[in-house]
Write an enzyme that holds these catalytic residues in place. Structure first.
Site, short mmCIF file in Angstrom:
data_model
loop_
_atom_site.label_atom_id
_atom_site.label_comp_id
_atom_site.label_asym_id
_atom_site.label_seq_id
_atom_site.Cartn_x
_atom_site.Cartn_y
_atom_site.Cartn_z
N GLY A 109 0.84 -1.19 0.00
CA GLY A 109 0.00 0.00 0.00
C GLY A 109 0.87 1.23 0.00
CE1 TYR A 153 1.31 1.15 5.71
CE2 TYR A 153 -0.56 -0.34 5.48
CZ TYR A 153 0.03 0.76 6.08
OH TYR A 153 -0.65 1.46 7.03
CG ASP A 204 -18.28 -9.91 -19.26
OD1 ASP A 204 -17.45 -10.77 -19.58
OD2 ASP A 204 -17.97 -8.72 -19.04
CD GLU A 210 2.47 -8.30 -5.25
OE1 GLU A 210 3.30 -9.03 -4.68
OE2 GLU A 210 2.18 -7.16 -4.82
#
Ligand code: XMP
Length: 514
Positions: free
Chosen positions: A55, A83, A229, A173
């Site tokens: 963050g 963070y 979708d 990540e």
């Protein structure tokens, strides 16, 4: 519903969604919740492991997002990232200090104390990792050991094996951390002992079972647009409740050639979906007469859609639910702890519907990312031509006709667009670009045909590469393909004597022209 579930607490990092992606790619179900989520929801989620995201804040500043320490007493393994690491250190008795410089970019990391997170990695002394932080941990909390360092940071990783608490200063990540996926897998499988049970096949099964439970024998109405979708949402609902699903397809007069048959007609025929076709084209086109302002066009189309859909849905007796193809990124955006300012895309075509219709929402795709929707579509047996359809905007061709939308101009654009689509498919470029389409410009230019001077319309070609439509670059298509498209449009589409190519990226341009 899921046994192996990871809860990701979002402290505002731009990479939080990537953490969820990596966890799911490893076959483990994960959800992101804002860091200030109601603790009751965390309890109800019953996480098997917790990940604290990075963050932009500093734990050294007042008012920074806090960690509810009860979560660390749940007895589940915890991985803090950036963070998240500083929060753990700060709250558990360690010391965090501000670095003199913000460290951003690649760093070389070496593993210490045989940390389980790095098992299976060969270059333990020279691992490339991605850093983006201002503060750093200067003293470890009790019970923690150093698990790795870089040249500039002594504690770039820390861990307490007994409590199964680990933390990384870098971002596993992001793709720049070369072994990042393995590090996350080690946390999931070796530290937390989870099993890779999340797969599309299991999603489809549990989703259908859940939909049956949620809806029971009530009726659901759903607007089919022809996009992936709403199509996948409809097929899932159909599997769950069969004929109690009522799909409505509204022809707004702004569709491409063949649009209705290629997807919706196909679904009705081959998947036996209960579809009501509503030809409202005159209603839409009459309202667009004389309108040239892009926002006006969008508003008119949005309101008219809601009116038509509402009217048609009310004609079906006993409807209690509205089905929608909302995706996970929309859910996260609207729940983000950054607050309501980051809310739902302005592109949402049916934004006003649920309020107006007083129906309960049923959203089968709320847990999925876009590419997972495509995988679900494969699982459901949808054909490639539906799965790989390029996105098409709700306001349709109206925002690709610059200036007034008339029947004549729609006719010109439809023909030009059909050529673009055909040539993209024939050359195998259709799936490689994010979107490729024609735009009709509001100007005429001089040309020559045989011995005659012509004064006709200009078509612009817009072809872009993108991952999520947030940013885009113009596609570098082979010049032979562009030449073929241009020749065919000028030869075959009456009223066009010039084709130009849009070579702008987004930002600062947008993908659509209006
Ligand atoms: P822009 O033009 O904003 O488009 O770069 C980004 C993506 O969104 C699509 N788009 C829309 N989709 N309703 C939609 O369903 C809309 O009003 C709308 N406007 C743009 C666009 O095609 C691109 O994929």
């Amino acid at each position: 519903m899921h046994d192996n579930r990871v809860l990701i607490l979002d402290f505002g990092s731009q990479f939080t969604q990537l953490i969820a992606r990596r966890v799911r790619e490893a076959g483990v179900y994960s959800e992101i919740h804002p860091c200030n989520v109601d603790p009751e929801r965390v309890k109800a989620f019953k996480p098997s492991a917790l990940i604290l995201s990075g963050g932009p804040s500093s734990v050294l500043e007042g008012g920074c997002p806090a960690l509810n320490m009860d979560y660390l007493d749940m007895g589940v393994p915890v991985l803090g990232i950036c963070y998240g690491m500083q929060l753990m250190a700060h709250n558990m008795g360690g010391r965090v200090v501000a670095s003199t410089d913000r460290e951003y970019g690649r760093a070389q990391f070496s593993v210490q104390n045989d940390c389980v997170l790095f098992e299976g990695i060969e270059e333990k002394d020279n691992l490339t990792v991605w850093m983006s932080h201002g503060d750093r941990v200067e003293a470890l909390p009790d019970g923690f050991l150093p698990m790795g360092r870089t040249d500039s940071i002594e504690f770039a990783a820390m861990g307490d094996a007994a409590r199964r608490f680990y933390a990384l200063q870098f971002h596993p990540e992001v793709a720049h951390t070369t072994e990042g996926a393995l590090i996350i897998q080690n946390f999931l499988f070796k530290v937390a002992g989870l099993k890779p049970t999340w797969s599309m096949a299991s999603f489809v099964d549990t989703c259908i079972a859940d939909l049956k439970k949620q809806v029971g024998d009530a009726k659901v109405v759903l607007g089919l647009s022809g996009g992936i979708d709403s199509t996948v949402a409809a097929v899932l609902l159909h599997r769950a409740i069969g004929k109690n699903l009522h799909c409505i397809f509204v022809d707004n007069g702004l569709l491409r050639m063949g649009e209705k048959d290629e997807v919706v007609g196909f679904l009705a025929e081959h998947f036996e979906l209960n579809v009501k076709f509503v030809d409202a084209s005159r209603e839409f086109l009459d309202k667009l007469v004389g309108v040239t302002d892009p926002e006006q066009k969008r508003k008119i189309i949005g309101y008219t859609f809601i009116d038509v859909f509402d009217r048609e849905a009310k004609a079906i007796p006993g409807v209690r639910f509205l089905g929608q193809g909302t995706l996970y990124p929309d859910v996260i955006e609207s729940e983000s702890f950054k607050g309501p300012s980051a809310v739902i895309k302005s592109h949402h075509n049916v934004g006003g519907l649920p309020e107006k219709m007083n129906l309960k929402l049923v959203e089968p795709l709320r847990e999925l990312f876009k590419d997972e929707v495509r995988r679900a579509a494969y699982e459901l047996g949808l054909p490639e031509h539906i799965i790989w359809r390029q996105p098409f905007p709700g306001p349709g061709l109206s925002i690709r006709i610059i200036g007034e939308v008339t029947d004549e101009r729609l006719g010109i654009l439809r023909l030009a667009d059909r050529i673009v689509q055909n040539e993209m498919v024939a050359s195998d470029w259709y799936r490689k670009v994010w979107q490729g389409f024609a735009v009709l410009l509001p100007l005429k230019t001089v040309g020559v045909m045989g011995d005659d001077r012509t004064y006709e319309n200009v078509i612009a070609l817009r072809m872009v590469d993108s991952i999520d439509a947030m940013t885009a670059d113009w596609s570098r298509l082979p010049s032979e393909l562009l030449a073929r498209i241009s020749n065919r449009i000028i030869n075959e589409v009456k009223g066009v004597n010039r084709v130009v190519l849009d070579i702008s990226s987004k930002p600062p341009s947008t993908i659509e022209w209006e």
